[in-house]
Design an enzyme around this catalytic site. Sequence first.
Site, PDB file in Angstrom:
ATOM      1  N   GLY A  22     -10.376  74.791  91.570  1.00  0.00           N
ATOM      2  CA  GLY A  22     -11.119  75.818  90.839  1.00  0.00           C
ATOM      3  C   GLY A  22     -11.858  76.823  91.697  1.00  0.00           C
ATOM      4  O   GLY A  22     -12.836  77.422  91.248  1.00  0.00           O
ATOM      5  N   SER A  23     -11.367  77.077  92.922  1.00  0.00           N
ATOM      6  CA  SER A  23     -12.122  78.010  93.775  1.00  0.00           C
ATOM      7  C   SER A  23     -12.120  79.434  93.218  1.00  0.00           C
ATOM      8  O   SER A  23     -13.101  80.164  93.375  1.00  0.00           O
ATOM      9  CB  SER A  23     -11.610  77.972  95.215  1.00  0.00           C
ATOM     10  OG  SER A  23     -10.340  78.570  95.328  1.00  0.00           O
ATOM     11  N   ARG A  66       5.432  69.972  74.793  1.00  0.00           N
ATOM     12  CA  ARG A  66       4.710  71.127  75.352  1.00  0.00           C
ATOM     13  C   ARG A  66       4.079  71.965  74.238  1.00  0.00           C
ATOM     14  O   ARG A  66       2.951  72.449  74.352  1.00  0.00           O
ATOM     15  CB  ARG A  66       5.697  71.966  76.171  1.00  0.00           C
ATOM     16  CG  ARG A  66       5.062  73.017  77.036  1.00  0.00           C
ATOM     17  CD  ARG A  66       6.096  73.780  77.832  1.00  0.00           C
ATOM     18  NE  ARG A  66       6.729  72.994  78.869  1.00  0.00           N
ATOM     19  CZ  ARG A  66       6.191  72.726  80.068  1.00  0.00           C
ATOM     20  NH1 ARG A  66       4.991  73.184  80.365  1.00  0.00           N
ATOM     21  NH2 ARG A  66       6.839  72.022  80.966  1.00  0.00           N
ATOM     22  N   MET A  85      -1.877  74.995  86.261  1.00  0.00           N
ATOM     23  CA  MET A  85      -0.522  74.674  86.701  1.00  0.00           C
ATOM     24  C   MET A  85       0.368  74.159  85.572  1.00  0.00           C
ATOM     25  O   MET A  85       0.945  73.075  85.672  1.00  0.00           O
ATOM     26  CB  MET A  85      -0.585  73.639  87.833  1.00  0.00           C
ATOM     27  CG  MET A  85      -1.392  74.085  89.028  1.00  0.00           C
ATOM     28  SD  MET A  85      -0.761  75.594  89.789  1.00  0.00           S
ATOM     29  CE  MET A  85       0.650  74.925  90.645  1.00  0.00           C
ATOM     30  N   ILE A 102       3.426  75.483  82.710  1.00  0.00           N
ATOM     31  CA  ILE A 102       4.252  76.538  82.120  1.00  0.00           C
ATOM     32  C   ILE A 102       3.844  76.628  80.659  1.00  0.00           C
ATOM     33  O   ILE A 102       3.726  75.600  79.977  1.00  0.00           O
ATOM     34  CB  ILE A 102       5.742  76.146  82.207  1.00  0.00           C
ATOM     35  CG1 ILE A 102       6.102  75.868  83.659  1.00  0.00           C
ATOM     36  CG2 ILE A 102       6.616  77.188  81.518  1.00  0.00           C
ATOM     37  CD1 ILE A 102       6.993  76.844  84.328  1.00  0.00           C
ATOM     38  N   LEU A 103       3.615  77.838  80.182  1.00  0.00           N
ATOM     39  CA  LEU A 103       3.135  78.017  78.805  1.00  0.00           C
ATOM     40  C   LEU A 103       4.270  78.441  77.879  1.00  0.00           C
ATOM     41  O   LEU A 103       5.179  79.162  78.298  1.00  0.00           O
ATOM     42  CB  LEU A 103       2.030  79.076  78.799  1.00  0.00           C
ATOM     43  CG  LEU A 103       0.770  78.653  79.570  1.00  0.00           C
ATOM     44  CD1 LEU A 103      -0.091  79.860  79.902  1.00  0.00           C
ATOM     45  CD2 LEU A 103      -0.024  77.617  78.784  1.00  0.00           C
ATOM     46  N   ASN A 145      -3.377  86.076  84.999  1.00  0.00           N
ATOM     47  CA  ASN A 145      -3.157  85.020  85.993  1.00  0.00           C
ATOM     48  C   ASN A 145      -3.319  85.616  87.389  1.00  0.00           C
ATOM     49  O   ASN A 145      -3.161  86.827  87.574  1.00  0.00           O
ATOM     50  CB  ASN A 145      -1.727  84.476  85.831  1.00  0.00           C
ATOM     51  CG  ASN A 145      -1.412  83.369  86.813  1.00  0.00           C
ATOM     52  OD1 ASN A 145      -2.241  82.463  87.049  1.00  0.00           O
ATOM     53  ND2 ASN A 145      -0.236  83.406  87.414  1.00  0.00           N
ATOM     54  N   HIS A 164      -1.633  85.162  91.166  1.00  0.00           N
ATOM     55  CA  HIS A 164      -0.470  84.577  91.829  1.00  0.00           C
ATOM     56  C   HIS A 164      -0.554  84.907  93.322  1.00  0.00           C
ATOM     57  O   HIS A 164      -0.789  86.066  93.687  1.00  0.00           O
ATOM     58  CB  HIS A 164       0.813  85.160  91.226  1.00  0.00           C
ATOM     59  CG  HIS A 164       2.047  84.597  91.841  1.00  0.00           C
ATOM     60  ND1 HIS A 164       2.489  83.320  91.579  1.00  0.00           N
ATOM     61  CD2 HIS A 164       2.915  85.120  92.750  1.00  0.00           C
ATOM     62  CE1 HIS A 164       3.584  83.084  92.282  1.00  0.00           C
ATOM     63  NE2 HIS A 164       3.871  84.160  92.994  1.00  0.00           N
ATOM     64  N   SER A 200      -1.692  88.753  93.646  1.00  0.00           N
ATOM     65  CA  SER A 200      -1.601  89.697  92.524  1.00  0.00           C
ATOM     66  C   SER A 200      -2.299  89.101  91.312  1.00  0.00           C
ATOM     67  O   SER A 200      -2.113  87.927  91.006  1.00  0.00           O
ATOM     68  CB  SER A 200      -0.127  89.926  92.131  1.00  0.00           C
ATOM     69  OG  SER A 200       0.657  90.283  93.248  1.00  0.00           O
ATOM     70  N   LEU A 203       8.072  83.962  83.703  1.00  0.00           N
ATOM     71  CA  LEU A 203       7.156  83.466  84.736  1.00  0.00           C
ATOM     72  C   LEU A 203       6.855  84.513  85.820  1.00  0.00           C
ATOM     73  O   LEU A 203       7.773  85.066  86.433  1.00  0.00           O
ATOM     74  CB  LEU A 203       7.763  82.211  85.394  1.00  0.00           C
ATOM     75  CG  LEU A 203       6.866  81.503  86.396  1.00  0.00           C
ATOM     76  CD1 LEU A 203       5.706  80.796  85.703  1.00  0.00           C
ATOM     77  CD2 LEU A 203       7.669  80.525  87.242  1.00  0.00           C
ATOM     78  N   ASP A 204       5.555  84.771  86.040  1.00  0.00           N
ATOM     79  CA  ASP A 204       5.065  85.667  87.104  1.00  0.00           C
ATOM     80  C   ASP A 204       5.672  87.066  87.041  1.00  0.00           C
ATOM     81  O   ASP A 204       5.845  87.729  88.080  1.00  0.00           O
ATOM     82  CB  ASP A 204       5.349  85.045  88.494  1.00  0.00           C
ATOM     83  CG  ASP A 204       4.641  83.708  88.692  1.00  0.00           C
ATOM     84  OD1 ASP A 204       3.582  83.502  88.086  1.00  0.00           O
ATOM     85  OD2 ASP A 204       5.176  82.872  89.438  1.00  0.00           O
ATOM     86  N   GLU A 214      -8.154  86.433  97.336  1.00  0.00           N
ATOM     87  CA  GLU A 214      -8.101  86.113  95.898  1.00  0.00           C
ATOM     88  C   GLU A 214      -9.508  86.076  95.305  1.00  0.00           C
ATOM     89  O   GLU A 214      -9.740  86.518  94.184  1.00  0.00           O
ATOM     90  CB  GLU A 214      -7.426  84.752  95.672  1.00  0.00           C
ATOM     91  CG  GLU A 214      -5.943  84.746  95.951  1.00  0.00           C
ATOM     92  CD  GLU A 214      -5.305  83.390  95.630  1.00  0.00           C
ATOM     93  OE1 GLU A 214      -5.698  82.740  94.658  1.00  0.00           O
ATOM     94  OE2 GLU A 214      -4.403  82.974  96.390  1.00  0.00           O
TER      95      GLU A 214
HETATM   96  C1  GRF Z   1      -4.483  79.894  93.983  1.00  0.00           C
HETATM   97  O1  GRF Z   1      -3.834  80.055  95.203  1.00  0.00           O
HETATM   98  C2  GRF Z   1      -3.877  80.792  92.948  1.00  0.00           C
HETATM   99  O2  GRF Z   1      -3.363  81.969  93.449  1.00  0.00           O
HETATM  100  C3  GRF Z   1      -2.749  79.939  92.404  1.00  0.00           C
HETATM  101  O3  GRF Z   1      -3.245  78.617  92.427  1.00  0.00           O
HETATM  102  C4  GRF Z   1      -4.277  78.507  93.402  1.00  0.00           C
HETATM  103  C5  GRF Z   1      -5.473  77.998  92.677  1.00  0.00           C
HETATM  104  O4  GRF Z   1      -6.543  77.681  93.531  1.00  0.00           O
HETATM  105  N1  GRF Z   1      -2.337  80.403  91.102  1.00  0.00           N
HETATM  106  P1  GRF Z   1      -7.969  77.365  92.920  1.00  0.00           P
HETATM  107  O5  GRF Z   1      -7.820  76.180  91.974  1.00  0.00           O
HETATM  108  O6  GRF Z   1      -8.475  78.576  92.220  1.00  0.00           O
HETATM  109  O7  GRF Z   1      -8.823  76.997  94.117  1.00  0.00           O
END
Ligand code: GRF
Length: 201
Positions: free
Chosen positions: A24-25, A77, A102, A104-105, A119, A121, A148, A156-157, A186
């Site tokens: 969750g950073s 799902r 993580m 797939i929706l 999202n 990525h 991004s 996806l993405d 990010e």
């Molecule tokens: C990040 O690298 C983000 O780009 C990807 O998953 C990672 C999540 O990291 N989608 P965090 O849980 O936010 O630390």
Amino acid sequence: MIMSKTSTMTDKTPRVVILISGRGSNMISIVNAVNDGSLPIKIAAVISNRPDAAGIEFAQQAGIDTAIIDHKAFALREDFDQKMASKIDTYSPDLVVLAGFMRILTTEFVEHYANKLINIHPALLPKFKGMDTHQRAIDAGETEHGASVHFVTAELDAGPVILQAKVPILSTDTAETLAARVLEQEHKLYPEAINKLVTKS
Ligand code: GRF
């Protein structure tokens, strides 16, 4: 009188629900931006699909509403996504933010949140969709890489990009060193992209 940050929030403050699966950073960087006054949103809830997501504890300690909806409890799902959506909708969000979520929706879920599901990525989309982006960028001989923030669509993405941040790829880079440099970006990029959306700047 001591003024808290929340005292500056009005009924019109955009409501955001953040979905996580792990450390969750990125979620933490968004919470920090709200707390330092640079991001005018209300984080209505942080929801994880994994009971052991480290980020949930941070959110709880920050006084944010949290929920865990364990995807393993659902055979289908579709059922998991419906449960998520019904929980998310209790918060009436203006924006739903995937931050290391993580899963797939389903198309149904994605369409339910059309234009308000975003999202982050770790690649310069449309390059390197999917997993292992850092190693793939190095292997492809790229000279730059990055992250991004994009709208989520059924593919996806592949949704429209809102903002990107770039970093150079150094000859000494491993996937780990490159990932760390991208992650630093990010943490600035996600609050900035959310700010852009909520202020329409
Ligand atoms: C990040 O690298 C983000 O780009 C990807 O998953 C990672 C999540 O990291 N989608 P965090 O849980 O936010 O630390």
